[in-house]
Design a protein around this motif. Structure first.
Motif: not given
Length: 544
Positions: A441-449, A415-427
């Motif tokens: 919250p915790g997820s990496p921002c997906p790009d858009a034009l 299963r190819l590398s995907m960025p981590c979503t920090y679910d449950g992070s204190p931040l």
């Protein structure tokens, strides 16, 4: 016994030749703000990120540049986005082989194909294939450019760290050079010194997990071929060169071939050129002209340290965690470590955030490492079944996958590398449940034009207020930190609406410097945004 520092390793690129530094003749040890141990991909990304944030950083590496051999080649979309923020992404994209599609075979049958990026409006593809020496070279070029613009980054080649002594508020380091030893001090030490991490050993820290007995042969071959730029993976390949095989295209007519050899092999025998060529020729056919470029046999492990932070010493990349190569999770997860650490350490160094913020580097990236190790272990167990029952299950899934779509979700060729979503992070701050789950919250921002530019490029590397169809002030600051403000319209922007609004008409996002979502709101409220920023700075952890 460690190789003498005067003995040079074969290098693909001699990027930072040894030069004697004033520290070597100082009467008392010179104190540095941050020392990074290791000039591989993770160390260079860490140094570049810190330097661009105005943090003086010194990289110590026992070599003088990028070593020979392709090694890591698959660099994921998120890694490219991080490198683009740091000024190296465009060169990587131009040189790398771009791909989104993979195919899975069993014996001589194509079971199915998959597309890792089926949607439009992204600046980068799902992956590029690029030899690790080139990846490091482009990072070094970005560092040289940053240095010319005043970034306080220094790289010392031929400087091997031999002794580390951890104190409560700093670290003492003994360094060996071709001119002999010297001692320096640092407020912070970031260990990016690889899976065998000497620094981890010096501090007596553990590295626990699973060791796998299967052996795999890497054969990088140079050839002209008409194969498409796709990831091809075979279970029980018809060419009988191993229990599984993988084919990938790299730049400059280099092709990566992986063969699974099994247990209890004769390593010396398998590495003999005539035996490697026998496997490659069986796969490619007797009439294909090629040259062996680089070969290696490896076993792998799925392990990690219990903690990635030990006072003023922080571990990143393979020194902190190690995974199997299935899924390209090694270098990519290490770059994400650096991405998570850079802004946090910079804010602490500049006195804008409490020391507790660095504890969240540990908690978030341990979470990410566990996710990678779980996925990597599952892939390994599927590719290399350890019992007759496991193999029976694997083969039944493969048989179904050719005609039954649901079975394809069970097939695991890595299963190819995907960025981590920090679910449950204190931040993580407030959320709006009706907004799309992918940008919680915790997820990496997906790009858009956005017009003629890309959202992630416009976000940059600071705390940012992203307002979509919402009224926000043109300037805003809290806790001594000015926020960048990016106000955009969702009108006629289907990708932006789908990824950030869903069925809502407007939204305000607080984005972290690593371009992960910190919080999101239905509209701007100064008090709520300030509170979310305080949480993202770990102020709440201190107050609690």
């Amino acid at each position: 016994m460690r190789t003498p520092v005067t003995e040079r390793y074969p290098l693909a690129f001699r990027l930072y030749p040894y030069v004697k530094s004033p520290d070597q003749t100082a009467v008392t040890p010179i104190r540095h703000k941050v020392v990074v141990a290791g000039g591989g991909p993770v160390g260079l990304v860490t140094a570049l990120d810190l330097g661009l944030r105005g943090v003086p950083v010194l990289v110590c590496d026992d070599q003088e540049g990028a070593g020979l051999g392709s090694r890591a080649i698959c660099f994921a979309k998120r890694t490219l986005e991080i490198c683009d923020r740091l000024g190296a992404g465009a060169a990587m994209l131009a040189k790398g082989v771009q791909w989104n599609v993979g195919k899975v075979f069993h014996d001589n049958r194509l079971l199915y194909e998959f597309n890792l990026l089926p949607e439009n409006d992204h600046a980068f593809p799902a992956f590029i294939n690029l030899q690790q020496p080139l990846f490091e070279k482009f990072l070094h070029e970005a560092i040289v450019k940053a240095q010319s613009q005043g970034a306080p980054i220094e790289i010392r080649g031929g400087n091997r760290i031999d002794v580390v002594v951890r104190h409560e508020d700093h670290v003492t380091i003994d360094v060996m050079t071709p001119d002999g030893p010297y001692v320096l001090e640092t407020d912070w030490l970031v260990a990016c010194d690889g899976a065998r991490s000497p620094i981890r050993s010096m501090l007596g820290l553990g590295f626990d997990g699973r060791v796998f007995e299967d052996n795999f042969l890497i054969a990088d071959v140079k050839m002209k071929a008409d194969f498409p730029t796709e990831r091809w993976f075979w279970f029980e390949p018809h060419f009988k060169s191993g229990d599984s095989a993988l084919l990938h295209k790299q730049p400059d007519d280099i092709w990566r071939i992986d063969f699974q050899l099994g247990w209890n092999i004769d390593r010396q025998k398998e590495l003999q050129p005539e035996n490697i060529r026998a496997r490659v020729s069986a796969m490619l056919g007797p009439n294909v002209d090629y040259e062996l470029d680089w070969c290696s046999i490896y076993k792998f492990q799925c392990r990690r340290m219990d903690k990635f932070r030990h006072g003023p010493v922080l571990f990143a990349g393979d020194s902190a965690h190690q995974v199997s190569p299935f899924g390209a999770r090694g270098a990519n997860s290490g770059v994400q470590d650096a991405d998570n650490l850079g802004w946090k350490l910079a804010l602490v160094v500049h006195g804008l955030a409490p020391d507790a913020l660095l504890d969240t580097y540990d908690s978030e990236r341990v979470y990410g490492a566990d996710e990678n190790i779980a996925n990597s272990t599952r892939a390994t167990d599927f590719i290399t079944p350890k019992s007759a029952i496991s193999k029976l299950f694997r083969d039944a899934v493969l048989q179904l996958a050719e005609t039954v779509p649901f079975a394809r979700t069970v097939v695991n060729s890595g299963r190819l590398s995907m960025p981590c979503t920090y679910d449950g992070s204190p931040l993580n701050g407030p959320d709006v449940a009706s907004f799309p789950a992918r940008t919680r919250p915790g997820s990496p921002c997906p790009d858009a034009l956005i017009g003629a530019d890309w959202l992630l490029h416009l976000l940059g590397g600071n705390f940012t207020l992203l307002a979509i169809n919402a009224d926000v002030p043109t300037t805003f600051s809290a806790y001594g930190i000015p926020l960048s403000v990016l106000s955009v319209s969702g009108r006629d922007n289907k990708a932006l609406v789908e990824r950030y609004l869903g069925h809502a008409t407007r939204a305000v996002y607080l984005i972290r410097p690593d371009q992960h979502v910190a919080a999101r709101f239905e509209h701007f409220n100064a008090k709520a945004v300030a509170a979310a920023l305080g949480r993202a700075l770990a102020k709440e952890l201190v107050d609690a």
